[in-house]
Design an enzyme around this catalytic site. Structure first.
Site, PDB file in Angstrom:
ATOM      1  N   GLU A   1       0.816  -1.216   0.000  1.00 17.15           N
ATOM      2  CA  GLU A   1       0.000   0.000   0.000  1.00 17.15           C
ATOM      3  C   GLU A   1       0.851   1.268   0.000  1.00 17.15           C
ATOM      4  O   GLU A   1       1.683   1.459   0.897  1.00 17.15           O
ATOM      5  CB  GLU A   1      -0.935  -0.007   1.224  1.00 17.15           C
ATOM      6  CG  GLU A   1      -1.883   1.169   1.221  1.00 17.15           C
ATOM      7  CD  GLU A   1      -3.026   1.034   2.228  1.00 17.15           C
ATOM      8  OE1 GLU A   1      -3.456  -0.091   2.523  1.00 17.15           O
ATOM      9  OE2 GLU A   1      -3.474   2.075   2.713  1.00 17.15           O
TER      10      GLU A   1
ATOM     11  N   LYS B   1      -8.051  -0.921  10.991  1.00 18.79           N
ATOM     12  CA  LYS B   1      -7.364  -1.355   9.764  1.00 18.79           C
ATOM     13  C   LYS B   1      -6.146  -0.454   9.533  1.00 18.79           C
ATOM     14  O   LYS B   1      -5.079  -0.925   9.135  1.00 18.79           O
ATOM     15  CB  LYS B   1      -8.333  -1.301   8.578  1.00 18.79           C
ATOM     16  CG  LYS B   1      -7.811  -1.929   7.289  1.00 18.79           C
ATOM     17  CD  LYS B   1      -7.016  -0.991   6.420  1.00 18.79           C
ATOM     18  CE  LYS B   1      -6.606  -1.647   5.107  1.00 18.79           C
ATOM     19  NZ  LYS B   1      -5.752  -0.785   4.279  1.00 18.79           N
TER      20      LYS B   1
ATOM     21  N   ASP C   1       3.420 -14.359  11.842  1.00 17.82           N
ATOM     22  CA  ASP C   1       2.119 -14.853  11.379  1.00 17.82           C
ATOM     23  C   ASP C   1       1.104 -13.695  11.369  1.00 17.82           C
ATOM     24  O   ASP C   1       0.555 -13.339  12.418  1.00 17.82           O
ATOM     25  CB  ASP C   1       1.688 -15.985  12.323  1.00 17.82           C
ATOM     26  CG  ASP C   1       0.388 -16.650  11.915  1.00 17.82           C
ATOM     27  OD1 ASP C   1      -0.400 -16.035  11.172  1.00 17.82           O
ATOM     28  OD2 ASP C   1       0.158 -17.789  12.353  1.00 17.82           O
TER      29      ASP C   1
ATOM     30  N   HIS D   1      -1.960  10.182  -1.067  1.00 22.95           N
ATOM     31  CA  HIS D   1      -1.897   8.948  -1.845  1.00 22.95           C
ATOM     32  C   HIS D   1      -1.563   9.198  -3.302  1.00 22.95           C
ATOM     33  O   HIS D   1      -1.102   8.317  -4.006  1.00 22.95           O
ATOM     34  CB  HIS D   1      -3.277   8.244  -1.819  1.00 22.95           C
ATOM     35  CG  HIS D   1      -3.416   7.257  -0.714  1.00 22.95           C
ATOM     36  ND1 HIS D   1      -4.487   7.221   0.121  1.00 22.95           N
ATOM     37  CD2 HIS D   1      -2.604   6.256  -0.322  1.00 22.95           C
ATOM     38  CE1 HIS D   1      -4.335   6.243   0.991  1.00 22.95           C
ATOM     39  NE2 HIS D   1      -3.210   5.639   0.740  1.00 22.95           N
TER      40      HIS D   1
END
Ligand code: MEV
Length: 424
Positions: free
Chosen positions: A83, A261, A277, A375
């Site tokens: 990302e 998130k 993991d 972004h």
């Protein structure tokens, strides 16, 4: 005092020059860090040892977040993510935190839980007490499965017995708490749970069924906090905006899922880079966010007496330094070397700090200009490449797309055709 992770202009260097900075910062040899630069070298045979039916590997970018100061130690933090903006955002937030001494972290001991499920118990309350009376015997039996862990200062610490009941289901569950030291711990506790199960079933006079760790690793908590200077953030209004954004997440599960998130954007990137993991960490984090029966924010924000922003986070992080992909994957090994952490607890504390930094950066952007502008330029590079632009054309096309404000594939294709036709 270790080298500073504050490297002005780091982001402007090309990847090779950045790599040289890592070598200088860490004091390691270029060869030791090389797998960070060439993570796929030799991976085809390693992949075949790691999983079944391997046919290859998939690469994603590995970046390094700068400016992290955690409990007085400087870190350049490896982050594996697809990302855009994640690494830059974490580095920026860490730079602001540095002004006030960086991040401060603490943790519980690295204690994992294994569950032994027992069915068909006639007298569950009596069985519970019989199992608790057998505590010493069960802990000794568990420790006997892993003498090395015990020698390293870990081992079984306690048991708990729970009665799980619903309308059509009832079982008894024994929890075994194990200090797993520098391991993620799944192998250690699963072995112990399997060894304990027959004895547990005999004491409870029932039938043992599942014997497996719990990813709700709430005995293995990590905390990080930092003070972010109001002036550096952009003023009191920005601090207030971030606090309000946090309160939205605290009150609304729809927002909390996105907020968390954002935290995991940072945490999972470090987890992946170090060969840990990611699914275990994600499961533990989101379960913790719901620990009081309602899904909410993993982090907290408030304003201190000086008007600065205080951010804090607490979550379970079952991270290991020994075993698993952390040991077998050369890039993960190099990532751990770069971090120079001495224990899994230290790795978890740095990781929690990255999660907090990532979250603060997202809230700051959301509470001010929105995230799209940040972004845009990296996103525009991807869109330009997808539109078919060559390396030589990408620079011009990205400039046009960003100035245009519509970073979309159809617009990129249209502009590219015009550039090629000499119309732009
Ligand atoms: C995007 O990957 C993460 C954010 O949505 C997090 C947030 O909304 O807090 C920007």
């Amino acid at each position: 005092m270790n080298a500073s992770s504050r490297i002005p202009g780091f982001y402007k260097l090309d990847p090779e020059a950045r790599f040289q900075k890592l070598v200088e910062f860490s004091g390691l040899s270029a060869d030791e860090l090389r797998p960070l630069q060439q993570p796929d070298a030799g991976m085809s045979s390693i992949a075949n040892r790691m999983i079944e039916n391997a046919v290859g590997t998939i690469s994603i970018p590995l970046g390094v977040a700068a400016n992290f100061l955690v409990d007085g130690i400087d870190y350049l933090v490896p982050m594996a993510t697809e990302e855009p903006s994640v690494v830059a955002a974490a580095s920026n937030a860490a730079l602001i935190a540095r002004e006030n001494g960086g991040f401060h972290a603490s943790s519980t001991a690295p204690v994992m839980i294994a569950q032994v499920q027992v069915m068909d118990v006639a007298d569950p309350r009596g069985a519970r007490l019989r199992l608790l009376e057998a505590r010493e015997e069960l802990l000794t039996l568990a420790d006997a499965q892993d003498p090395l862990l015990v020698k390293l200062g870990g081992g079984a610490r306690d048991i708990e017995v729970r009665l799980i009941e619903s309308t059509d289901f009832r079982c008894l569950v024994l929890h075994l708490h194990v200090d797993v030291r520098d391991a993620m711990g799944a192998n250690a506790v699963n072995t112990m749970a399997e060894a304990l199960a027959p004895r547990v079933a005999a004491i409870a006079r029932g039938r043992s069924l599942l014997r497996i760790l719990s990813n709700k690793a709430d005995q293995r908590l990590v905390r990080a906090r930092a003070v972010f200077d109001a002036g550096k953030l952009g003023g009191t209004e920005v601090v207030d905006g971030i606090v309000e954004a946090y309160r939205f997440a605290a009150a609304d599960p729809y927002r909390a899922a996105t907020h968390n998130k954002g935290i995991m954007n940072g945490i999972s990137a470090v987890v992946l880079a170090t060969g840990n993991d990611t699914r275990a960490i994600e499961a533990g984090a989101h379960c913790h966010a719901c620990r009081d029966g309602r899904y909410t924010s993993l982090s907290h924000y408030e304003k201190d007496a000086d008007g600065n922003l205080v951010g804090s986070i607490e979550l379970p992080l079952a991270l290991g330094l020994v075993g698993g992909a952390t040991r077998t994957h050369p890039a993960a090994q190099a990532a751990v070397k770069l971090l120079a952490v001495r224990s899994a607890v230290q790795l978890a504390e740095v990781t929690a700090a990255v999660g907090l930094a990532q979250n603060m950066a997202a809230l700051r952007a959301l509470a001010t200009e929105g995230i799209q502008r940040g972004h845009m330029s990296l996103h525009a590079r991807n869109v330009a490449a997808n539109a078919g632009a060559t390396e030589a054309e990408i620079g011009v096309l990205v400039g046009r797309l960003v100035a245009d404000g519509h970073v979309r594939l159809d617009r990129a294709q249209e502009l590219l055709a015009r550039i090629r036709a000499g119309e732009e």
